[in-house]
Motif scaffolding. Sequence first.
Motif, short mmCIF file in Angstrom:
data_model
loop_
_atom_site.label_atom_id
_atom_site.label_comp_id
_atom_site.label_asym_id
_atom_site.label_seq_id
_atom_site.Cartn_x
_atom_site.Cartn_y
_atom_site.Cartn_z
N GLN A 129 39.95 46.58 36.48
CA GLN A 129 39.88 45.24 37.05
C GLN A 129 38.93 44.35 36.25
OE1 GLN A 129 38.86 45.22 41.20
NE2 GLN A 129 38.89 42.99 41.37
N ARG A 187 44.65 40.91 28.95
CA ARG A 187 45.72 39.93 28.77
C ARG A 187 45.49 39.11 27.51
NH1 ARG A 187 45.32 39.60 34.55
NH2 ARG A 187 43.95 37.78 34.44
N ASP A 204 40.70 43.10 33.08
CA ASP A 204 42.04 42.50 33.22
C ASP A 204 42.21 41.28 32.33
OD1 ASP A 204 43.76 44.01 34.70
OD2 ASP A 204 43.08 43.27 36.64
#
Length: 772
Positions: free
Chosen positions: A381, A388, A384
Amino acid sequence: MGIVHWLKRVLEPKRPRSTPSSPSQPSTTASDEETSTSPAGFVDPPQSSPVEPVEDAPSIAVQTAVLAKPPPTVRDVVTSNTQTVAPSRATWVSVDKTVQVGSYCLPGLVYVGDNLKGISTHVSTEPALIRPQLKLDEAKPDRNGNWISEWPSYSEIPSASRAAYLEWLADGRCDPQIPLGYVYLFFYGLERRVLRDFRRAKRPILTELCTIMVEVERLQNLYGDQETFGEKTRQFLEICRFLILNEITALPPPWTFEAVEWPLSLEVGLGTLAATQTPLPADWALSWVMHSFPSKLRTPASRCFPEWRSWFKYEYHQNFGDGLLLEPDAEQTLPADTVIYQPTSVSFGGKIKLDIPELPKVANSEKILERLLPLLEAGMQTLDSYSRWLGRNPDGQGSYSALLLLPSELMVECASSQVKAFRAWVENSLTERDIAVVWGQDLLQQWQDPPPDKLTKSEATVLSDYLTRVGIGIEPDVQLGGKPPTANQPYVLFRLPETSLAAPSEKYKLATLLLHLAVMVVVADGALTGAEFQRLQNYLASTPHLQNGERARLHAHLHGLLVDKLSLRGLKVKLQPLSADRKLAIAKFLIHLAAVDGEINPSEIAILSKLYPLLGLESQAVYSHIHEMTVEALPTTATSSPPNSDSGTTETLQLDRALIDAKVTESATVSALLADVFIEDEPPEEVVEPVCVPGIAGLDQQHSQLLQHLGQQSEWQRQDLEPLVDQLGLMLDGALEVINEVAFEQCDDPLTEGEDPIVIDEDILQTLLDSA
């Protein structure tokens, strides 16, 4: 007896297959291969029995050089002590050394020399041995692998193939297009070093074994999807862990990103830790939880594994100190077993067998995994957004922009060599004191290779953000109204206090403006006296209306002003909004500053005469204000009228220091002199609570407005969007990142692609607008 764990390759090793003859195939006759003269009839030197452990031979040109991982290109390294390599006892070149063969400077982890037999008596020469006396066709290297056999031997492949192989080694062993035969030829040497030399070694092998395993993992990442190389390297890494069972958890553990059968080495490692009551290392904890919960592994785990691994290690030690202690299970054991490995190299001529003793299993393993699982999920998390970004910028790992998306604790470890060098330069500049003036040319040279003449606004923003993240400020700062750095301007680096300046307050802007005027006065005569500098320091100390971060930046701003070329340009516009009382207070402060050393010279009077009209005062008022401070002055200072303009002002006004000090005492401190400057002109306006209007797709008003603007066309140039984001108080890259995160949450894809131009996905745009 336990199940035998077979570690074998899919195909049995073969002798090198012959290549079909071709008119263009390079010759490999003995007479054409040798470059050094030999006695008549001497084709191959007599083979000598290998010596264990294999050591560095003095006749090889070996040079110490620290290598990075992956190894950098070293083809162009020129060794000052290169020697002619003669037939000699074979040499293992360690990782911290290089060796010259022909025109190629090779990094370590290779065998070089001659007279090294294969491990099997049926193999006359070790296939991995690099023999410097053999010819190299450096003009036409066989980079396509046209003439290399399936199971090659360096001594038997053509000279063009040998040249291509050495070129790959010298370039860092990282060309993804190199034929796999060359990779195997290097791999043969690692197999021999580990499975023969290390098994007979009477010295510690842990450090070198770790180095070789890390290199094999790197090769696995590069070439693991080709044929059977991925499986073969996995088997090799597995057998490596069983060489030193008492130190197995000091070696890299097995990794996985999908559901696979549990590696025996993981069970043995955990059992060893339980049996010896040794704390569980962070890497082995991560490997354990990855193998236990493969379905929970998301894209960040594989895409940015080095960063995820580092984050997990940091948080693991934050939560569990030296590591969790595993308890042995009194009832369940891992039975004694045997592992078998089939080497790829034909040098071995057979399989390798290692015995594994009986070990306990881990008690209450489910409860321990329940404590580790939250770290696994939190790490993915946390990364993340970074994952990306890395998906859109696959070559950006370790860059400045990438590091800004990582937690602070990873910024050093995950930085590229360029970024690390820049940070070291910055820290070195601030070694002796907390403020350093550097020229833009040096700053840009350290920031980027090759250095640009100037930075764009977005690049300057990245520079500012990066420095801020590592606790360093830059002045002027593009995010606080400064211009992007150029090569011909000075810049000030300084250490930020814990509470740094997020946005310039109005009082800070006024303080910098006043400091600009003050420096113009004190340096008007080309010299800064100690008394004048002390008065500037007193001014900095008399700014309680500023926060700590603002005072630190103001101090840096002073150092920049003292080395910069100052002008009156733009001052009128900045001074115009000030009230008459504020302008008068500034004028009197400037007079006090000019008179602090007991005299006011013509240069200082000239600049004051230029500044007074900008403050809405008559130029002649300079003399009346000076007159208020003097009792012993030249005749021209006895009255408030200026000297004759035709004669010019060439005399220095001698002032009474005692009266000046008394005047300052009457004002109490510099703070009193400036009190009127920082008094609010008007009472604060009544605060009206804003009406909250829901944004689009959960975005705030500013980002929603930007989203609507992006929908006006399908493609944008950065320069066309920057004016809008400036008005909204946003930074373009950061704002697009926020919008793309929302797009990922709702559509699993970003709204924008590309850096310049920025392309808009119209389908995703419509989905976001419909969710308003």
